[in-house]
Structure formats: C-alpha cells, structure tokens
Write a protein that holds these residues in place. Structure first.
Motif, mmCIF file in Angstrom:
data_model
loop_
_atom_site.group_PDB
_atom_site.id
_atom_site.type_symbol
_atom_site.label_atom_id
_atom_site.label_comp_id
_atom_site.label_asym_id
_atom_site.label_seq_id
_atom_site.Cartn_x
_atom_site.Cartn_y
_atom_site.Cartn_z
ATOM 1 N N SER A 57 3.819 9.875 -9.721
ATOM 2 C CA SER A 57 2.857 10.308 -10.974
ATOM 3 C C SER A 57 2.375 11.619 -11.023
ATOM 4 O O SER A 57 2.278 12.374 -11.879
ATOM 5 C CB SER A 57 1.934 9.148 -11.202
ATOM 6 N N LEU A 58 1.542 11.999 -10.010
ATOM 7 C CA LEU A 58 1.060 13.437 -9.680
ATOM 8 C C LEU A 58 2.281 14.446 -9.693
ATOM 9 O O LEU A 58 1.710 15.546 -10.268
ATOM 10 C CB LEU A 58 0.249 13.262 -8.406
ATOM 11 N N TRP A 76 9.324 1.816 -11.970
ATOM 12 C CA TRP A 76 8.091 0.971 -11.512
ATOM 13 C C TRP A 76 7.114 0.325 -12.649
ATOM 14 O O TRP A 76 6.786 -0.642 -12.245
ATOM 15 C CB TRP A 76 7.271 1.855 -10.600
ATOM 16 N N GLU A 96 4.163 5.700 -5.690
ATOM 17 C CA GLU A 96 3.908 5.581 -7.213
ATOM 18 C C GLU A 96 2.921 6.719 -7.525
ATOM 19 O O GLU A 96 3.379 7.253 -8.591
ATOM 20 C CB GLU A 96 3.518 4.098 -7.571
ATOM 21 N N ARG A 97 1.824 6.646 -6.847
ATOM 22 C CA ARG A 97 0.807 7.506 -7.435
ATOM 23 C C ARG A 97 1.056 8.952 -6.977
ATOM 24 O O ARG A 97 1.029 9.851 -7.796
ATOM 25 C CB ARG A 97 -0.642 7.350 -6.841
ATOM 26 N N ALA A 98 1.918 9.246 -6.159
ATOM 27 C CA ALA A 98 2.470 10.531 -5.703
ATOM 28 C C ALA A 98 3.428 11.044 -6.845
ATOM 29 O O ALA A 98 3.458 12.247 -7.055
ATOM 30 C CB ALA A 98 3.151 10.462 -4.195
ATOM 31 N N THR A 141 0.805 -1.107 -0.123
ATOM 32 C CA THR A 141 -0.169 0.053 0.069
ATOM 33 C C THR A 141 1.025 1.395 -0.073
ATOM 34 O O THR A 141 0.473 2.122 -0.645
ATOM 35 C CB THR A 141 -0.917 -0.197 1.509
ATOM 36 N N TRP A 199 2.341 1.700 -3.544
ATOM 37 C CA TRP A 199 1.363 2.175 -4.554
ATOM 38 C C TRP A 199 1.150 3.621 -4.201
ATOM 39 O O TRP A 199 0.789 4.343 -5.301
ATOM 40 C CB TRP A 199 -0.037 1.165 -4.158
ATOM 41 N N THR A 200 0.848 4.092 -2.949
ATOM 42 C CA THR A 200 0.709 5.412 -2.676
ATOM 43 C C THR A 200 1.779 6.341 -3.167
ATOM 44 O O THR A 200 1.709 7.459 -3.734
ATOM 45 C CB THR A 200 0.627 5.871 -0.926
ATOM 46 N N HIS A 204 9.498 6.441 -12.123
ATOM 47 C CA HIS A 204 8.280 6.161 -12.799
ATOM 48 C C HIS A 204 8.066 4.900 -13.983
ATOM 49 O O HIS A 204 7.436 4.086 -13.640
ATOM 50 C CB HIS A 204 7.479 7.433 -13.305
#
Length: 176
Positions: free
Chosen positions: A83-84, A115, A79-81, A73, A76-77, A112
């Motif tokens: 990307s953002l 991953w 990776e999204r941060a 988790t 995943w968080t 990015h």
C-alpha cells in the motif's frame, strides 16, 4: 445481563473448573440462582428451556493460527508495504511511462485489490453463516478474477501502449 448475573453470583462459581475447562459453570442451576419468581414467569411465557444450567464459554487459550499454520503478522506487514509502495509507483508510472513501471503498478494494484477483497470474503462469507461450499467458491472466483485481471493488464502493457499511457489517453478524451 449475563455479565450482571455472573457478577452477582460470582461467589457461586467454581473457580477450579474455570481454570481447567475455560468455562464458567455455576454450582447451582439457573432456576436456583435467579429464583422461583423468574422461573414462574418463564413457565408462564411457555419457555421451560430457561431452567437449564447457566453456562458461558470463555476462551483462555491463545488465538488459533490459520489453517495453513502461517503467521499473519508477516502478511499484514507486506500488505502495508505494498500500500505504501503504491503511493510512489502510481505517480512514477505516469511521470515516466515504461513497461517496467507499468508492470510494477499492475502487480501492486492487483495484489492490493486481491488482499482487500479476500479480507471481505473471509469476514462476510463465513462457513458458519453460508455453509462450507460458498466460501470456497468465493475464494476460487476471487483467485480466477485476480489472475484474469493481471493477465489482461500484462497484455495491455506488452501488446499495446501500456497502463499509464492508456489512462492518459482516456483523460484526454473531450466531450463531443
């Protein structure tokens, strides 16, 4: 078809065994459940293996964690941060070119892409399909490629004009 057979013969399943082992095991063999007609048809097709007991494994435990024992988790968080953050870092690096923003963009882009490719390797180069050696080689190759990419981008940033200025020069090239 397996679900249909399971539902049709639900009264014959041993519920206590399901709770203990997590496996559906009927009290009778497959040949008894399906009947003599299908067994005779199976023998006519020369597949006598159909007479084995019908067993289906069902996982009743929580999903296993990774080999490293980590929590996915958090990754995943992260990776999204990243990307953002790329949505702001890339335009900022082109609007205000600097070594700091170029380095931030380089690290973000390499992370990015690393991953993303790692997820593809994990999904498609599974040990059950290609053996135990190829997944390790693929992960090691990805790690080397990511390090070489990051090193090359840092070389471009600190010993040349930088990533953003290089891309701007590339865009400024006109056809001859």
């Amino acid at each position: 078809m397996a679900l249909q057979l399971t539902l049709r013969n639900a009264s014959r399943l041993n519920a206590a065994n399901i709770l203990k082992t997590g496996r559906l095991t009927p009290l009778k063999t497959y040949a008894t459940i399906v009947g003599a007609q299908r067994t005779a048809f199976a023998y006519s097709l020369n597949t006598a293996k159909c007479v084995k007991p019908f067993t289906r494994t069902i996982s009743v435990s929580a999903p296993r964690m990774s080999a490293a024992g980590g929590n996915h988790t958090t990754l995943w968080t992260l990776e999204r941060a990243v990307s953002l953050a790329l949505l702001g870092v890339i335009p900022a690096a082109f609007l205000v070119p600097s070594q700091t923003l170029d380095a931030l963009m380089a690290v973000s882009l390499v992370l990015h892409s690393h991953w993303g490719i790692e997820a593809m390797i994990t999904d498609y180069v599974r040990p059950a399909i290609v053996g135990n050696v190829l997944p390790k080689v693929a992960h090691a190759s990805l790690l080397l490629l990511s390090m070489a990419t990051l090193g090359g981008l840092f070389y471009l940033i600190y010993n040349d004009i930088g990533i953003a200025k290089s891309v701007k020069k590339l865009w400024a090239v006109k056809a001859a």
